[in-house]
Write a protein that holds these residues in place. Structure first.
Motif, short mmCIF file in Angstrom:
data_model
loop_
_atom_site.label_atom_id
_atom_site.label_comp_id
_atom_site.label_asym_id
_atom_site.label_seq_id
_atom_site.Cartn_x
_atom_site.Cartn_y
_atom_site.Cartn_z
N GLY B 280 0.83 -1.20 0.00
CA GLY B 280 0.00 0.00 0.00
C GLY B 280 0.86 1.26 0.00
N TYR B 281 1.94 1.21 0.79
CA TYR B 281 2.80 2.39 0.86
C TYR B 281 3.64 2.55 -0.42
N PHE B 282 4.15 1.41 -0.91
CA PHE B 282 4.98 1.46 -2.13
C PHE B 282 4.21 2.08 -3.29
N LYS B 283 2.89 1.79 -3.35
CA LYS B 283 2.09 2.31 -4.46
C LYS B 283 2.04 3.83 -4.42
N SER B 284 2.19 4.40 -3.21
CA SER B 284 2.08 5.86 -3.09
C SER B 284 3.37 6.58 -3.46
N ILE B 285 4.46 5.81 -3.69
CA ILE B 285 5.71 6.46 -4.12
C ILE B 285 5.61 6.77 -5.62
N PRO B 286 5.90 8.02 -6.02
CA PRO B 286 5.77 8.36 -7.44
C PRO B 286 6.64 7.47 -8.32
N LYS B 287 6.05 7.02 -9.42
CA LYS B 287 6.77 6.07 -10.26
C LYS B 287 7.94 6.73 -10.99
N GLU B 288 7.86 8.06 -11.16
CA GLU B 288 8.90 8.78 -11.92
C GLU B 288 10.27 8.58 -11.29
N ILE B 289 10.29 8.53 -9.95
CA ILE B 289 11.58 8.38 -9.27
C ILE B 289 12.23 7.07 -9.67
N GLU B 290 11.39 6.01 -9.74
CA GLU B 290 11.94 4.72 -10.14
C GLU B 290 12.41 4.73 -11.58
N ASP B 291 11.62 5.41 -12.44
CA ASP B 291 12.00 5.47 -13.85
C ASP B 291 13.37 6.13 -13.99
N ALA B 292 13.60 7.15 -13.16
CA ALA B 292 14.91 7.79 -13.18
C ALA B 292 15.99 6.79 -12.81
N GLY B 293 15.67 5.96 -11.83
CA GLY B 293 16.62 4.93 -11.41
C GLY B 293 16.89 3.95 -12.54
N LEU B 294 15.81 3.58 -13.27
CA LEU B 294 15.97 2.64 -14.39
C LEU B 294 16.88 3.23 -15.46
N MET B 295 16.70 4.55 -15.70
CA MET B 295 17.54 5.24 -16.70
C MET B 295 19.00 5.13 -16.31
N ASP B 296 19.25 5.23 -15.01
CA ASP B 296 20.63 5.15 -14.54
C ASP B 296 21.18 3.74 -14.58
N GLY B 297 20.36 2.81 -15.10
CA GLY B 297 20.84 1.45 -15.26
C GLY B 297 20.78 0.61 -14.01
N GLN B 298 19.87 0.95 -13.12
CA GLN B 298 19.71 0.13 -11.92
C GLN B 298 18.84 -1.09 -12.27
N ASN B 299 19.13 -2.22 -11.66
CA ASN B 299 18.20 -3.35 -11.79
C ASN B 299 17.22 -3.31 -10.61
N TRP B 300 16.36 -4.31 -10.49
CA TRP B 300 15.34 -4.24 -9.44
C TRP B 300 15.95 -4.20 -8.06
N PHE B 301 17.09 -4.88 -7.89
CA PHE B 301 17.72 -4.89 -6.57
C PHE B 301 18.16 -3.48 -6.20
N GLY B 302 18.79 -2.81 -7.17
CA GLY B 302 19.24 -1.44 -6.94
C GLY B 302 18.07 -0.52 -6.65
N ILE B 303 16.98 -0.71 -7.39
CA ILE B 303 15.81 0.15 -7.18
C ILE B 303 15.25 -0.04 -5.78
N ILE B 304 15.13 -1.29 -5.36
CA ILE B 304 14.58 -1.53 -4.03
C ILE B 304 15.49 -0.96 -2.95
N VAL B 305 16.80 -1.27 -3.08
CA VAL B 305 17.71 -0.87 -2.00
C VAL B 305 17.97 0.64 -2.01
N LYS B 306 18.10 1.22 -3.20
CA LYS B 306 18.52 2.63 -3.25
C LYS B 306 17.36 3.60 -3.33
N ILE B 307 16.20 3.16 -3.80
CA ILE B 307 15.10 4.11 -3.95
C ILE B 307 13.94 3.79 -3.01
N ILE B 308 13.44 2.55 -3.12
CA ILE B 308 12.21 2.22 -2.38
C ILE B 308 12.44 2.24 -0.87
#
Lengths: 419, 397
Positions: B280-308
């Motif tokens: 429920g909380y994760f859904k409220s985080i804006p998706k754009e932040i993650e997209d920025a992470g994806l652009m930087d070449g992060q995989n899902w592990f990086g996204i979870i640890v560094k962003i989420i």
């Protein structure tokens, strides 16, 4: 390109979910189905242990000849009910030591005594003797011999895995004279516990929603009963209600409200006469319900308070302009605003109270008319030691739960998203 | 002049004052005072006179002078009517009276002519009484638990009404029960086990739940809706229907009487609600932040640890505290799985103490304080997080 991306996404999702889903399947879903299996079996608590062959090694010194030793293995089948098949035995001997006149079931190979004992019926016992001698005719160090433990293995049917089924458990569950009483007790407990907790929670929420000095403190302590460990709280209540030296009874006697102490947790009925009618009150059950209300009204309070704080203030102001008093405001504004949350609370708390085990178990152990279905699972399974019966009662609980959940999702499921 | 509001005011305020002074009397009795009469009727009359005098005098005097004089008069008659009691008891009565009359500040004959005044009076006093009532009912068992742990068996049996803590005894005497449970009953070990189990459950649950919640919140996969509805349904199934199969399987695998077994079961039973709360909380985080992470070449592990995780620390704290509370308070599984005193958790150890009818109750209560105090302190300190955890997860309890 998009196809591969969505494939990657899917694979990532499954990888992320797998550990959690696996664990929940193994520990939560598997047991629910395993209950169905066990409930059709005649299993006692003592059958659960897988039967295993055992040997106790006793070394006896022969005084006349120190170069020889007598070893006695006390062999037995650990189970009194089940056979063990294809039993293998092995024990290692030190260098230069050999058995003399070995039993025909055994052979001596590469410093090991290896025996093939075949089958042992349930409760089998045997004293198996071996004579060993030192080929150098020197004294044998019996400590070395004693420290070497024999190894045994055998095949036994796991009673839980056989395909012998019976309907006996369910017949017993439903034919029991008390089944109706059990069901009624469970419903009394569940219904009044739920309603009481919601009513008290509503009062408390209404109270804390006003401004007064010490409001935050009040909000904290209102949650104490729910946050505290059930064991500590239940025993404190037991102590408080104790008929011999409990504080409550002592107070009531001291102020002359009752003549002699009442055993609030150990007395099944209290006969009250009201207007000439005799009412039999389920005393112990009522006390347990009181504890239940005391412990769980904080939850109702928390929910209702959250809802109350979301009610727009201008609704009340408009009502005041229209000339509504506090009572009318409560009936016409507050109550309609919280009915949705009240009905959801009722259903959820109903299901949870229906399953409540610890509270009753710790207060009365299910005695004096407080035996509910969950208590019965414990009593059948562990007090009477009939695992099969316990599982059958669990199945009854699961069935009723599924019915409640269907009702819940039919009535409220859609509404829950709106709140 | 309408008389109805006047009568309602007189009745309600007198009942209120009588009840509050009776509660004070009960509390005083529990401090060892020998009071045996409640005198409801006479005290009610006295309160009635006070209320009447108050409303008749109205606002002719300074408020402060008025309440002090009226309270002194009330206390004087109260002492005359009721049995002799020590000074501190009567000072208490005076304070209650001052509090009560101060509360009546607005009340005079004109005030009683306002619209809906009867309802207002009822609501006013009802909420005031409710504060006293709820505080008393909730805190009393905790107080009893606490005090009993400082008493001796003889004192408890001699006068169960005396709940005062005597400060004249030396410390070793007062804390004797605590010395006994730590030395004789080995409670230090149980605290250690309970802490290990609870903290372990929190860590393992978070390790399992965060990736799963992320997948449910963000990724598309076959069976997603089915999974997210079944999370809640699974959560509804109670521990009691899991107990028998788990007991049999754990016995055969030799996992009973082991911390690992408890950890597995606690984690599995708290996982659904942890996933539910986190997604429920994760859904409220804006998706754009993650997209920025994806652009930087992060995989899902990086996204979870560094962003989420950094963005959802408050939610993670809520879940962690809620899971900790469940694991610390858990009783059913520890009762079923542990029968070797070396592996007991605190709850199980206290239950084990009652198995022996000879165990003095002050030891039992000292044990109860030891298990209750940490969780209450954690609750008070982290109230904000735990309350949001409770609200989200409190479908269960």
């Amino acid at each position: 390109m998009t196809d591969t991306l969505s494939k990657i996404e899917k694979r990532t999702a499954y990888t992320l979910l797998l550990p959690a889903v696996f664990l929940v399947f193994a520990i939560v879903l598997f047991p629910i189905f395993a209950n169905i299996w066990i409930s059709f079996k005649e299993v006692q608590l003592k059958d659960i242990r897988i039967p295993e062959p055992r040997a106790k090694k006793i070394v006896k010194i022969i005084p006349e000849d120190k170069s020889k030793l007598r070893i006695v293995y006390r062999l037995r089948n650990s189970s009194l009910i089940q056979d063990i098949n294809n039993i293998k035995f092995s024990d290692r001997l030190p260098i230069n030591i050999e058995p003399v006149d070995l039993d025909s079931r055994c052979e001596f190979k590469s410093k090991k005594i290896i025996c093939n004992f075949g089958n042992w019926e349930a409760g089998y016992k045997e004293n198996f003797e071996i004579l060993i001698q030192n080929t150098n005719n020197k004294e044998i160090d019996n400590k070395v011999i004693r420290d070497q433990k024999p190894k045994l293995s055998g095949d036994a049917d796991n009673i839980l895995l056989t395909t012998k089924f019976t309907l006996k458990n369910f017949k017993n569950v439903f034919n029991e004279n008390e089944f109706l009483d059990l069901l009624l007790t469970t419903f009394y407990f569940t219904f009044f516990g739920t309603i009481g907790a919601i009513i008290f929670g509503m009062f408390a929420a209404q109270l804390v929603n006003q401004k007064f000095y010490g409001r935050t403190f009040m909000r904290s302590i209102l949650l104490f009963p729910y946050v505290g460990p059930v064991v500590a709280l239940a025993y404190t209540w037991t102590l408080m209600l104790d008929p011999n030296s409990g504080t409550l009874n002592a107070l009531l006697v001291n102020f002359g409200i009752i003549d002699k102490p009442i055993n609030l947790l150990g007395q099944k009925y209290l006969i009250l006469s009201l207007f000439g009618f005799e009412i039999k009150l389920r005393l112990a059950l009522t006390t347990v319900i009181m504890f239940e209300i005391w412990r769980y009204f904080p939850l109702a309070f928390l929910f209702i308070l959250a809802r109350l704080q979301a009610v727009p203030k201008d609704l009340y102001e408009a009502a005041e302009v229209d000339g509504a008093g506090p009572f009318r405001k409560f009936i016409n504004i507050t109550l309609p605003q919280i009915t949705a949350i009240l009905s959801i609370l009722f259903m959820i708390r109903f299901i949870w109270n229906f399953n409540k085990f610890e509270d009753i178990f710790l207060l009365t152990g299910g005695a004096s008319g407080t035996r509910t279905l969950p208590i019965n699972v414990y009593q059948q399974g562990f007090a009477v030691s009939n695992i099969g019966m316990g599982s059958a009662v669990s199945i009854v609980i699961v069935m009723l739960l599924i019915i409640f959940m269907i009702i819940y999702f039919k009535l409220i499921g859609k509404r829950a998203n709106e709140v | 002049m309408k008389y109805k509001p006047l009568f309602i005011y007189l009745f309600i305020s007198s009942v209120f004052l009588t009840l509050v002074s009776s509660i004070w009397k009960i509390m005083a009795t529990l401090q060892g005072l020998k009071l045996t009469e409640i005198n409801l009727n006479i005290n009610f009359l006295l309160a009635l006179f006070l209320s009447l005098a108050f409303i008749l005098i109205g606002k002719k005097f300074n408020h402060l002078i008025k309440i002090v004089i009226l309270s002194l008069i009330f206390t004087f008659f109260y002492i005359l009517i009721n049995e002799g009691a020590p000074i501190w008891y009567n000072i208490g009565i005076l304070l209650i009276c001052l509090f009560f009359t101060n509360r009546l500040k607005n009340y005079d004959l004109n005030f009683l002519r306002e619209d809906f005044i009867s309802e207002k009076i009822i609501f006013d006093f009802l909420s005031l009484f409710a504060i006293v009532f709820f505080a008393f009912v909730i805190l009393f068992p905790f107080y009893l638990m606490f005090v009993t742990s400082f008493k001796t068996q003889a004192a408890l049996l001699f006068n169960p009404l005396d709940l005062s803590i005597s400060l004249t005894n030396n410390l070793t005497e007062t804390f004797k029960s605590y010395f006994v449970i730590f030395n004789t009953y080995d409670f230090g070990r149980y605290i250690y086990t309970s802490s290990i189990v609870s903290i372990g459950t929190v860590i393992i649950t978070l390790i399992f739940a965060i990736p799963a919640a992320y997948a449910v919140a963000r990724l598309n996969f076959f069976g997603k809706t089915f999974l997210s509805t079944s999370i809640l349904i699974i959560y509804m199934f109670p521990a009691i229907v899991l107990v028998i199969p788990l007991y049999t399987v754990f016995s055969q695998l030799g996992l009973r009487n082991s911390i690992e077994g408890l950890l597995i079961v606690y984690t599995a039973t708290t996982l659904p609600v942890a996933i539910y709360m986190l997604q429920g909380y994760f859904k409220s985080i804006p998706k754009e932040i993650e997209d920025a992470g994806l652009m930087d070449g992060q995989n899902w592990f990086g996204i979870i640890v560094k962003i989420i995780i950094p963005l959802s620390l408050p939610a993670i704290a809520s879940v962690a505290l809620y899971v900790f509370m469940i694991a610390w308070n858990e009783f059913l599984f520890s009762l079923m799985f542990l029968d070797n005193p070396k592996t007991f958790t605190l709850s199980r150890a206290i239950n084990h103490l009652t198995g022996d009818a000879e165990t003095p109750r002050q030891y039992l209560m000292a044990g109860s304080v030891v298990v209750t105090l940490p969780i209450l302190l954690i609750f008070v300190y982290f109230e904000k997080y735990l309350v949001s955890g409770l609200t989200a997860g409190s479908v269960k309890g």
